[in-house]
Design a protein around this motif. Structure first.
Motif, PDB file in Angstrom:
ATOM      1  N   GLN A 123       0.829  -1.223  -0.035  1.00 42.93           N
ATOM      2  CA  GLN A 123      -0.144   0.135  -0.034  1.00 42.93           C
ATOM      3  C   GLN A 123       0.719   1.311  -0.001  1.00 42.93           C
ATOM      4  OE1 GLN A 123      -2.384   0.614   3.517  1.00 42.93           O
ATOM      5  NE2 GLN A 123      -4.007   1.339   2.199  1.00 42.93           N
ATOM      6  N   ARG A 124       2.087   1.366   0.748  1.00 39.84           N
ATOM      7  CA  ARG A 124       2.887   2.538   0.605  1.00 39.84           C
ATOM      8  C   ARG A 124       3.366   2.836  -0.705  1.00 39.84           C
ATOM      9  NH1 ARG A 124       7.223  -0.004   4.905  1.00 39.84           N
ATOM     10  NH2 ARG A 124       7.081  -1.321   3.105  1.00 39.84           N
ATOM     11  N   PHE A 125       3.449   1.773  -1.745  1.00 46.07           N
ATOM     12  CA  PHE A 125       3.788   2.128  -3.054  1.00 46.07           C
ATOM     13  C   PHE A 125       2.838   2.350  -4.007  1.00 46.07           C
ATOM     14  CE2 PHE A 125       7.099  -0.660  -0.981  1.00 46.07           C
ATOM     15  CZ  PHE A 125       8.031   0.178  -0.813  1.00 46.07           C
ATOM     16  N   ALA A 126       1.601   1.934  -3.523  1.00 46.57           N
ATOM     17  CA  ALA A 126       0.350   1.806  -4.390  1.00 46.57           C
ATOM     18  C   ALA A 126      -0.840   2.524  -3.625  1.00 46.57           C
ATOM     19  CB  ALA A 126       0.099   0.535  -5.088  1.00 46.57           C
ATOM     20  N   LYS A 127      -0.629   3.799  -3.327  1.00 48.19           N
ATOM     21  CA  LYS A 127      -1.898   4.477  -2.298  1.00 48.19           C
ATOM     22  C   LYS A 127      -2.977   4.730  -3.216  1.00 48.19           C
ATOM     23  CE  LYS A 127       1.323   6.849   0.993  1.00 48.19           C
ATOM     24  NZ  LYS A 127       0.723   6.128   2.064  1.00 48.19           N
ATOM     25  N   ASN A 128      -2.732   4.801  -4.532  1.00 48.67           N
ATOM     26  CA  ASN A 128      -4.031   5.227  -5.359  1.00 48.67           C
ATOM     27  C   ASN A 128      -4.641   3.863  -5.742  1.00 48.67           C
ATOM     28  OD1 ASN A 128      -3.448   7.692  -5.295  1.00 48.67           O
ATOM     29  ND2 ASN A 128      -2.167   7.732  -7.088  1.00 48.67           N
ATOM     30  N   THR A 129      -4.045   2.654  -5.477  1.00 50.53           N
ATOM     31  CA  THR A 129      -4.513   1.598  -5.857  1.00 50.53           C
ATOM     32  C   THR A 129      -5.148   0.582  -4.764  1.00 50.53           C
ATOM     33  OG1 THR A 129      -3.111   1.465  -7.614  1.00 50.53           O
ATOM     34  CG2 THR A 129      -4.212  -0.716  -7.290  1.00 50.53           C
ATOM     35  N   VAL A 130      -4.572   0.751  -3.544  1.00 56.18           N
ATOM     36  CA  VAL A 130      -4.714  -0.264  -2.377  1.00 56.18           C
ATOM     37  C   VAL A 130      -5.223   0.706  -1.371  1.00 56.18           C
ATOM     38  CG1 VAL A 130      -3.842  -1.679  -0.751  1.00 56.18           C
ATOM     39  CG2 VAL A 130      -2.948  -1.866  -3.269  1.00 56.18           C
ATOM     40  N   SER A 131      -6.389   0.739  -0.976  1.00 53.37           N
ATOM     41  CA  SER A 131      -7.071   1.673   0.136  1.00 53.37           C
ATOM     42  C   SER A 131      -7.097   0.842   1.211  1.00 53.37           C
ATOM     43  CB  SER A 131      -8.183   2.239  -0.480  1.00 53.37           C
ATOM     44  OG  SER A 131      -9.373   1.287  -0.476  1.00 53.37           O
ATOM     45  N   ASP A 132      -7.294   1.455   2.492  1.00 54.64           N
ATOM     46  CA  ASP A 132      -7.622   1.176   3.639  1.00 54.64           C
ATOM     47  C   ASP A 132      -9.092  -0.027   3.601  1.00 54.64           C
ATOM     48  OD1 ASP A 132      -5.408   1.894   5.197  1.00 54.64           O
ATOM     49  OD2 ASP A 132      -6.328   3.803   5.748  1.00 54.64           O
ATOM     50  N   SER A 133      -9.897   0.792   2.881  1.00 50.32           N
ATOM     51  CA  SER A 133     -11.231   0.036   2.842  1.00 50.32           C
ATOM     52  C   SER A 133     -10.868  -1.094   2.185  1.00 50.32           C
ATOM     53  CB  SER A 133     -12.440   0.866   2.493  1.00 50.32           C
ATOM     54  OG  SER A 133     -12.145   1.354   1.052  1.00 50.32           O
ATOM     55  N   ASP A 134     -10.241  -1.262   0.875  1.00 49.03           N
ATOM     56  CA  ASP A 134     -10.013  -2.574   0.471  1.00 49.03           C
ATOM     57  C   ASP A 134      -9.292  -3.621   1.186  1.00 49.03           C
ATOM     58  OD1 ASP A 134     -10.632  -1.658  -2.292  1.00 49.03           O
ATOM     59  OD2 ASP A 134      -8.775  -0.685  -2.640  1.00 49.03           O
ATOM     60  N   LEU A 135      -8.245  -3.008   2.045  1.00 47.98           N
ATOM     61  CA  LEU A 135      -7.646  -3.911   3.171  1.00 47.98           C
ATOM     62  C   LEU A 135      -8.521  -4.581   4.035  1.00 47.98           C
ATOM     63  CD1 LEU A 135      -4.351  -2.284   3.541  1.00 47.98           C
ATOM     64  CD2 LEU A 135      -4.695  -4.015   1.836  1.00 47.98           C
ATOM     65  N   ALA A 136      -9.349  -3.727   4.293  1.00 46.74           N
ATOM     66  CA  ALA A 136     -10.319  -4.085   5.345  1.00 46.74           C
ATOM     67  C   ALA A 136     -11.432  -5.260   4.925  1.00 46.74           C
ATOM     68  CB  ALA A 136     -11.320  -3.013   5.820  1.00 46.74           C
ATOM     69  N   ALA A 137     -11.770  -4.941   3.597  1.00 49.79           N
ATOM     70  CA  ALA A 137     -12.863  -5.833   2.860  1.00 49.79           C
ATOM     71  C   ALA A 137     -12.161  -7.143   2.553  1.00 49.79           C
ATOM     72  CB  ALA A 137     -13.037  -5.306   1.751  1.00 49.79           C
ATOM     73  N   ILE A 138     -10.697  -7.172   2.143  1.00 49.32           N
ATOM     74  CA  ILE A 138     -10.076  -8.473   1.988  1.00 49.32           C
ATOM     75  C   ILE A 138      -9.852  -9.161   3.294  1.00 49.32           C
ATOM     76  CG2 ILE A 138      -7.764  -9.450   1.320  1.00 49.32           C
ATOM     77  CD1 ILE A 138      -7.513  -7.015  -0.720  1.00 49.32           C
ATOM     78  N   ASP A 139      -9.385  -8.347   4.479  1.00 52.49           N
ATOM     79  CA  ASP A 139      -9.220  -9.247   5.832  1.00 52.49           C
ATOM     80  C   ASP A 139     -10.593  -9.677   6.183  1.00 52.49           C
ATOM     81  OD1 ASP A 139      -6.952  -8.886   6.348  1.00 52.49           O
ATOM     82  OD2 ASP A 139      -6.866  -7.098   7.201  1.00 52.49           O
ATOM     83  N   LYS A 140     -11.637  -9.284   5.793  1.00 48.19           N
ATOM     84  CA  LYS A 140     -12.994  -9.730   6.237  1.00 48.19           C
ATOM     85  C   LYS A 140     -13.243 -10.917   5.524  1.00 48.19           C
ATOM     86  CE  LYS A 140     -17.965  -8.721   6.591  1.00 48.19           C
ATOM     87  NZ  LYS A 140     -19.025  -7.909   6.062  1.00 48.19           N
ATOM     88  N   ASP A 141     -12.967 -10.916   4.217  1.00 44.62           N
ATOM     89  CA  ASP A 141     -13.041 -12.053   3.385  1.00 44.62           C
ATOM     90  C   ASP A 141     -11.967 -13.181   3.599  1.00 44.62           C
ATOM     91  OD1 ASP A 141     -15.224 -11.043   2.051  1.00 44.62           O
ATOM     92  OD2 ASP A 141     -14.189 -10.623   0.031  1.00 44.62           O
ATOM     93  N   PHE A 142     -10.607 -12.858   3.931  1.00 44.58           N
ATOM     94  CA  PHE A 142      -9.890 -13.807   4.362  1.00 44.58           C
ATOM     95  C   PHE A 142     -10.183 -14.563   5.813  1.00 44.58           C
ATOM     96  CE2 PHE A 142      -5.624 -11.906   2.940  1.00 44.58           C
ATOM     97  CZ  PHE A 142      -5.901 -12.286   1.440  1.00 44.58           C
ATOM     98  N   ALA A 143     -11.029 -14.130   6.635  1.00 46.29           N
ATOM     99  CA  ALA A 143     -11.410 -14.604   7.945  1.00 46.29           C
ATOM    100  C   ALA A 143     -12.468 -15.435   7.531  1.00 46.29           C
ATOM    101  CB  ALA A 143     -12.117 -13.337   8.877  1.00 46.29           C
ATOM    102  N   ALA A 144     -13.121 -15.540   6.461  1.00 48.49           N
ATOM    103  CA  ALA A 144     -14.175 -16.365   6.190  1.00 48.49           C
ATOM    104  C   ALA A 144     -13.662 -17.616   5.357  1.00 48.49           C
ATOM    105  CB  ALA A 144     -15.230 -15.710   5.195  1.00 48.49           C
ATOM    106  N   LEU A 145     -12.546 -17.521   5.039  1.00 47.40           N
ATOM    107  CA  LEU A 145     -11.757 -18.870   4.487  1.00 47.40           C
ATOM    108  C   LEU A 145     -11.429 -20.044   5.561  1.00 47.40           C
ATOM    109  CD1 LEU A 145      -9.060 -17.096   1.995  1.00 47.40           C
ATOM    110  CD2 LEU A 145     -11.262 -18.239   1.394  1.00 47.40           C
ATOM    111  N   PRO A 146     -11.768 -21.185   5.112  1.00 44.89           N
ATOM    112  CA  PRO A 146     -11.014 -22.348   5.969  1.00 44.89           C
ATOM    113  C   PRO A 146      -9.791 -22.106   6.278  1.00 44.89           C
ATOM    114  CG  PRO A 146     -12.009 -23.217   3.734  1.00 44.89           C
ATOM    115  CD  PRO A 146     -11.931 -21.554   3.549  1.00 44.89           C
ATOM    116  N   ALA A 147      -9.538 -22.291   7.493  1.00 42.59           N
ATOM    117  CA  ALA A 147      -8.302 -22.565   8.210  1.00 42.59           C
ATOM    118  C   ALA A 147      -7.266 -23.432   7.369  1.00 42.59           C
ATOM    119  CB  ALA A 147      -8.124 -22.523   9.613  1.00 42.59           C
ATOM    120  N   LYS A 148      -6.087 -23.052   6.897  1.00 45.84           N
ATOM    121  CA  LYS A 148      -5.026 -23.707   6.329  1.00 45.84           C
ATOM    122  C   LYS A 148      -4.434 -24.689   7.388  1.00 45.84           C
ATOM    123  CE  LYS A 148      -1.800 -21.520   4.100  1.00 45.84           C
ATOM    124  NZ  LYS A 148      -0.800 -20.819   3.473  1.00 45.84           N
ATOM    125  N   LYS A 149      -4.043 -25.855   7.176  1.00 42.79           N
ATOM    126  CA  LYS A 149      -3.496 -26.859   7.994  1.00 42.79           C
ATOM    127  C   LYS A 149      -1.926 -27.045   7.727  1.00 42.79           C
ATOM    128  CE  LYS A 149      -8.022 -29.134   8.837  1.00 42.79           C
ATOM    129  NZ  LYS A 149      -8.544 -30.129   8.134  1.00 42.79           N
TER     130      LYS A 149
END
Length: 97
Positions: free
Chosen positions: A71-97
């Motif tokens: 995000q530091r290098f792509a501020k116009n492409t990667v926003s805080d809201s994008d990261l929050a949405a990705i983290d929310k979807d990551f949390a819904a993924l099954p845990a890796k073993k």
């Protein structure tokens, strides 16, 4: 000191005994881009939210970075809201073993 030694001994025995230890959850702050690229479900999440990021041929150079680090290098492409949405979807993924 003794509780620490006991905890270490238990952890070692669990690893030696083949007890599966769950991998840490995926996160835009701690999971590297390389790990995301190597995990199809995680890559699909990022592709859904930030389709241009992994389409860039230079993304291979960013494998050691996290999305938060990128995000530091792509501020116009990667926003805080994008990261929050990705983290929310990551949390819904099954845990890796």
């Amino acid at each position: 000191m003794r509780p620490i030694r006991t905890a270490l001994a238990v952890a070692l025995l669990m690893g030696v005994a083949g007890v599966a230890v769950a991998a840490p959850p995926l996160s835009t702050a701690t999971t590297t881009i390389g790990e995301i690229l190597d995990t199809p479900a995680a890559k699909a999440v990022v592709d859904r939210h930030l389709p241009s990021v992994f389409a860039n041929p230079q993304i291979r150079m960013a494998r050691p970075l996290t999305l938060k680090g990128l995000q530091r290098f792509a501020k116009n492409t990667v926003s805080d809201s994008d990261l929050a949405a990705i983290d929310k979807d990551f949390a819904a993924l099954p845990a890796k073993k």
